[in-house]
Design a protein around this motif. Structure first.
Motif, PDB file in Angstrom:
ATOM      1  N   GLY A 103      22.771 -63.906  60.295  1.00 54.37           N
ATOM      2  CA  GLY A 103      23.929 -63.879  59.868  1.00 54.37           C
ATOM      3  C   GLY A 103      24.236 -63.247  58.658  1.00 54.37           C
ATOM      4  O   GLY A 103      23.319 -63.203  57.770  1.00 54.37           O
ATOM      5  N   GLY A 104      25.423 -62.850  58.441  1.00 54.66           N
ATOM      6  CA  GLY A 104      26.069 -62.135  56.924  1.00 54.66           C
ATOM      7  C   GLY A 104      25.514 -60.776  56.941  1.00 54.66           C
ATOM      8  O   GLY A 104      24.811 -60.125  57.980  1.00 54.66           O
ATOM      9  N   GLY A 105      25.604 -60.241  55.988  1.00 58.32           N
ATOM     10  CA  GLY A 105      25.579 -58.957  55.515  1.00 58.32           C
ATOM     11  C   GLY A 105      26.433 -57.937  56.102  1.00 58.32           C
ATOM     12  O   GLY A 105      27.210 -58.142  56.966  1.00 58.32           O
ATOM     13  N   LEU A 106      26.404 -56.683  55.686  1.00 53.94           N
ATOM     14  CA  LEU A 106      27.296 -55.761  56.157  1.00 53.94           C
ATOM     15  C   LEU A 106      26.632 -54.650  57.011  1.00 53.94           C
ATOM     16  O   LEU A 106      25.205 -54.457  56.851  1.00 53.94           O
ATOM     17  N   THR A 107      27.519 -53.889  57.836  1.00 54.27           N
ATOM     18  CA  THR A 107      26.705 -52.831  58.641  1.00 54.27           C
ATOM     19  C   THR A 107      26.678 -53.552  59.995  1.00 54.27           C
ATOM     20  O   THR A 107      26.464 -54.939  60.125  1.00 54.27           O
ATOM     21  N   TRP A 108      26.379 -52.632  61.086  1.00 54.26           N
ATOM     22  CA  TRP A 108      26.284 -53.480  62.659  1.00 54.26           C
ATOM     23  C   TRP A 108      24.899 -54.337  62.436  1.00 54.26           C
ATOM     24  O   TRP A 108      24.853 -55.026  63.202  1.00 54.26           O
ATOM     25  N   ASP A 109      23.763 -53.956  61.476  1.00 54.30           N
ATOM     26  CA  ASP A 109      22.730 -54.627  61.530  1.00 54.30           C
ATOM     27  C   ASP A 109      22.421 -55.586  60.238  1.00 54.30           C
ATOM     28  O   ASP A 109      21.495 -56.042  59.784  1.00 54.30           O
ATOM     29  N   GLY A 110      23.744 -55.526  59.603  1.00 55.70           N
ATOM     30  CA  GLY A 110      23.554 -56.588  58.257  1.00 55.70           C
ATOM     31  C   GLY A 110      22.679 -55.998  57.235  1.00 55.70           C
ATOM     32  O   GLY A 110      22.167 -56.912  56.094  1.00 55.70           O
ATOM     33  N   ARG A 111      22.298 -54.881  57.332  1.00 53.92           N
ATOM     34  CA  ARG A 111      21.339 -54.634  56.307  1.00 53.92           C
ATOM     35  C   ARG A 111      21.630 -54.342  54.909  1.00 53.92           C
ATOM     36  O   ARG A 111      20.802 -54.195  53.915  1.00 53.92           O
ATOM     37  N   ALA A 112      22.832 -54.541  54.698  1.00 58.73           N
ATOM     38  CA  ALA A 112      23.558 -54.055  53.073  1.00 58.73           C
ATOM     39  C   ALA A 112      24.057 -55.599  52.975  1.00 58.73           C
ATOM     40  O   ALA A 112      24.774 -56.071  53.747  1.00 58.73           O
ATOM     41  N   ASN A 113      23.885 -56.054  51.597  1.00 57.41           N
ATOM     42  CA  ASN A 113      24.143 -57.390  51.394  1.00 57.41           C
ATOM     43  C   ASN A 113      25.351 -57.510  50.518  1.00 57.41           C
ATOM     44  O   ASN A 113      26.127 -58.317  50.334  1.00 57.41           O
ATOM     45  N   THR A 114      25.770 -56.109  50.099  1.00 53.67           N
ATOM     46  CA  THR A 114      27.114 -56.242  49.208  1.00 53.67           C
ATOM     47  C   THR A 114      27.835 -54.927  49.964  1.00 53.67           C
ATOM     48  O   THR A 114      27.155 -53.928  50.423  1.00 53.67           O
ATOM     49  N   ILE A 115      29.087 -54.765  49.322  1.00 53.77           N
ATOM     50  CA  ILE A 115      30.021 -53.701  49.846  1.00 53.77           C
ATOM     51  C   ILE A 115      29.486 -52.790  49.119  1.00 53.77           C
ATOM     52  O   ILE A 115      29.403 -51.393  49.503  1.00 53.77           O
ATOM     53  N   ALA A 116      28.821 -52.668  47.808  1.00 58.99           N
ATOM     54  CA  ALA A 116      28.194 -51.620  47.073  1.00 58.99           C
ATOM     55  C   ALA A 116      26.960 -51.044  47.656  1.00 58.99           C
ATOM     56  O   ALA A 116      27.031 -49.809  47.735  1.00 58.99           O
ATOM     57  N   GLU A 117      26.125 -51.920  48.229  1.00 60.19           N
ATOM     58  CA  GLU A 117      25.188 -51.546  48.960  1.00 60.19           C
ATOM     59  C   GLU A 117      25.303 -50.633  50.364  1.00 60.19           C
ATOM     60  O   GLU A 117      24.837 -49.734  50.536  1.00 60.19           O
ATOM     61  N   GLN A 118      26.573 -51.307  50.998  1.00 63.02           N
ATOM     62  CA  GLN A 118      26.962 -50.587  52.009  1.00 63.02           C
ATOM     63  C   GLN A 118      27.538 -49.185  51.736  1.00 63.02           C
ATOM     64  O   GLN A 118      27.287 -48.166  52.512  1.00 63.02           O
ATOM     65  N   ALA A 119      28.287 -49.026  50.745  1.00 57.69           N
ATOM     66  CA  ALA A 119      28.827 -47.879  50.274  1.00 57.69           C
ATOM     67  C   ALA A 119      27.843 -46.738  50.105  1.00 57.69           C
ATOM     68  O   ALA A 119      28.029 -45.702  50.294  1.00 57.69           O
ATOM     69  N   ALA A 120      26.618 -47.302  49.425  1.00 57.78           N
ATOM     70  CA  ALA A 120      25.377 -46.329  49.304  1.00 57.78           C
ATOM     71  C   ALA A 120      24.888 -45.715  50.546  1.00 57.78           C
ATOM     72  O   ALA A 120      24.372 -44.540  50.520  1.00 57.78           O
ATOM     73  N   ILE A 121      25.040 -46.086  51.424  1.00 59.88           N
ATOM     74  CA  ILE A 121      24.366 -45.811  52.659  1.00 59.88           C
ATOM     75  C   ILE A 121      24.820 -44.460  53.234  1.00 59.88           C
ATOM     76  O   ILE A 121      24.127 -43.530  53.498  1.00 59.88           O
ATOM     77  N   PRO A 122      26.118 -44.249  53.490  1.00 60.10           N
ATOM     78  CA  PRO A 122      26.637 -43.172  54.048  1.00 60.10           C
ATOM     79  C   PRO A 122      26.663 -41.839  52.873  1.00 60.10           C
ATOM     80  O   PRO A 122      26.245 -40.838  53.358  1.00 60.10           O
TER      81      PRO A 122
END
Length: 461
Positions: free
Chosen positions: A143-162
């Motif tokens: 549970g937890g994390g961002l993106t469909w597979d939860g691989r980003a732990n913060t919004i900042a990490e998620q923003a870096a992916i795209p």
């Protein structure tokens, strides 16, 4: 998640509010046994969302984050910004009905997953294999994390992916992103937010780009306005009374023998003081059909298995302990603003909310409606999940793998009521009486403007 006391409370409240009513035993029969020992008053109490915080000016970090969010110069093509796929006019999700979006340096490279909304992410915890479910009942699990597979732990990490993904914004490198900011019109604001030496170290500067985007998404109320009709209903505000159909839909949502949506799409108190997030942040495998519109799926050996890859690389079957048991699992999305979406599920295989509800209801009873058939006419059920991982499929209602041809959990009328209720989760709701007053105000202003140019006296519209 299993059916908690709060669900019984909400169900009882919905029954009490409905003109159609419930049978006297409806709410009680769906509650867990231990709910019966609660005082009668407690059985109908509901937890209300906290009052919205006053709208404060954005911090310097959030202000520069807002500018970066709409800046296409950060992309490899110079034509794609965060807002290209996360349109603020469409609940920060795509404005089109493509299953996957196109990106890359030429703007023609297809993604492999549907783009989710960026709304209501502020309470998302970091991913854990032993996540404590906010329902306080379910055993710890992924549970937890961002993106469909939860691989980003913060919004900042998620923003870096795209920013760096070759089929999304496709910047050549972290250094290229930092240089675009340093040479662009936001450099001064960036230094104001993070100091005169903000660009001195490339790695740190790139992380600050993510931090700025996170600050914008956390601070700007448009990402989490809590302004739906359901929010008014839950806080007993004027204009929040649900219609009979909406109340019936809420009952289906809560009923563990019908929609059972509450099992994963949590209403009530969640993590860190959140309320009614409509997700418990858990992961589940539900076996949605393979989407043949996704170019990657033309390869019969390619499977998107969510937690165990291919985009996530720390749950590899045969290499990482316990990974096999997570294959096929994707994160439970929030349902707020779900009725505004054009595509659904991690692979965008469905294009209407009605089809999503119908799939949940008839996946097992009428699999031929959803999956292809082989040369002998046999239904190839779960065609996007290899056989060795099908033990991971969620068995909760309504996906209980009942016999094909048997009676589905919901009637057609109940499915329609459920869709009607889900539409109450759309933000920007204006009660009819208030809307009428606003219309009258606009009409009067228009009449006054016209009268000022014609000399005609104005009457109240």
């Amino acid at each position: 998640m299993r059916f908690p006391i709060l669900a019984a409370s909400l169900l009882a409240a919905a029954c009490a509010a409905s003109l159609a009513g419930c049978k006297p035993s409806d709410a009680a029969s769906h509650a867990p046994a231990h709910a019966a020992v609660l005082p009668k008053a407690a059985a109908v109490q509901v937890a209300h969302p906290a009052a919205p915080a006053p709208a404060n000016p954005l911090t310097p970090a959030a202000q520069v984050g807002a500018r970066l969010f709409f800046d296409p110069s950060l992309s490899g093509s110079g034509k794609m910004s965060c807002a290209t796929c996360h349109d603020p006019n469409h609940a920060f999700a795509p404005a089109n009905d493509l299953s996957v979006q196109l990106g890359g340096s030429d703007g023609r490279q297809p993604g492999t997953r549907a783009v989710p909304t960026l709304m209501y992410k502020e309470y998302t915890n970091a991913y854990s294999d032993t996540f404590e479910n906010p329902d306080m009942i379910s055993a710890p699990g992924p549970g937890g994390g961002l993106t469909w597979d939860g691989r980003a732990n913060t919004i900042a990490e998620q923003a870096a992916i795209p920013l760096l993904a070759p089929n999304e914004m496709a910047a050549a490198s972290k250094a290229a992103v930092v240089e675009a900011v340093r040479r662009g019109p936001h450099a001064g604001a960036f230094r104001q937010a993070y100091g005169a030496q903000a660009f001195d170290d490339t790695e740190r500067a790139f992380s600050l780009v993510g931090a700025a985007l996170q600050a914008f998404q956390v601070e700007d109320r448009s990402f989490h306005p809590y302004s739906s009709k359901f929010d008014r209903y839950r806080t007993n505000k004027v204009g929040g009374a649900l219609t009979d159909a909406e109340l019936r839909g809420l009952r289906v949502f809560l009923d563990p023998n019908k929609g059972n949506c509450m099992a994963c799409h949590l209403l009530g108190g969640g993590n860190d003081g959140s309320q009614d997030m409509t997700s418990d942040y858990s992961f589940a495998a539900i076996g949605v059909p393979r989407n043949r519109e996704i170019p990657a799926n033309a390869d019969p050996k390619y499977f998107d298995l969510g937690l165990c890859g291919p985009l996530r690389t720390d749950h590899r079957p045969g290499k990482d302990k316990g990974a096999k048991e997570t294959c096929g699992m994707f994160k439970t999305p929030v349902l707020r603003n779900v009725a505004t979406r054009h595509v659904f599920m991690h692979n965008g295989v469905f294009h209407s909310l009605e089809d999503v509800v119908r799939f949940y209801n008839t996946r097992d009873t009428a699999p031929g409606n959803w999956y292809p058939r082989d040369a002998r006419g046999r239904v190839n059920k779960f065609d996007d999940l290899p056989a060795q991982y099908r033990a991971n499929l969620d068995g909760q209602m309504p996906l209980d793998q009942r016999r094909a041809g048997s009676k589905p959990p919901m009637t057609d009328a109940e499915m329609q009521d459920l869709v009607t209720f889900l539409k109450t989760l759309t933000d920007g709701f204006v009660p009819p009486a208030q809307a009428a007053r606003q219309t009258n105000t606009v009409a009067r202003a228009a009449a006054e403007f016209a009268a000022g140019h014609s000399g005609t006296p104005v009457r109240n519209p």
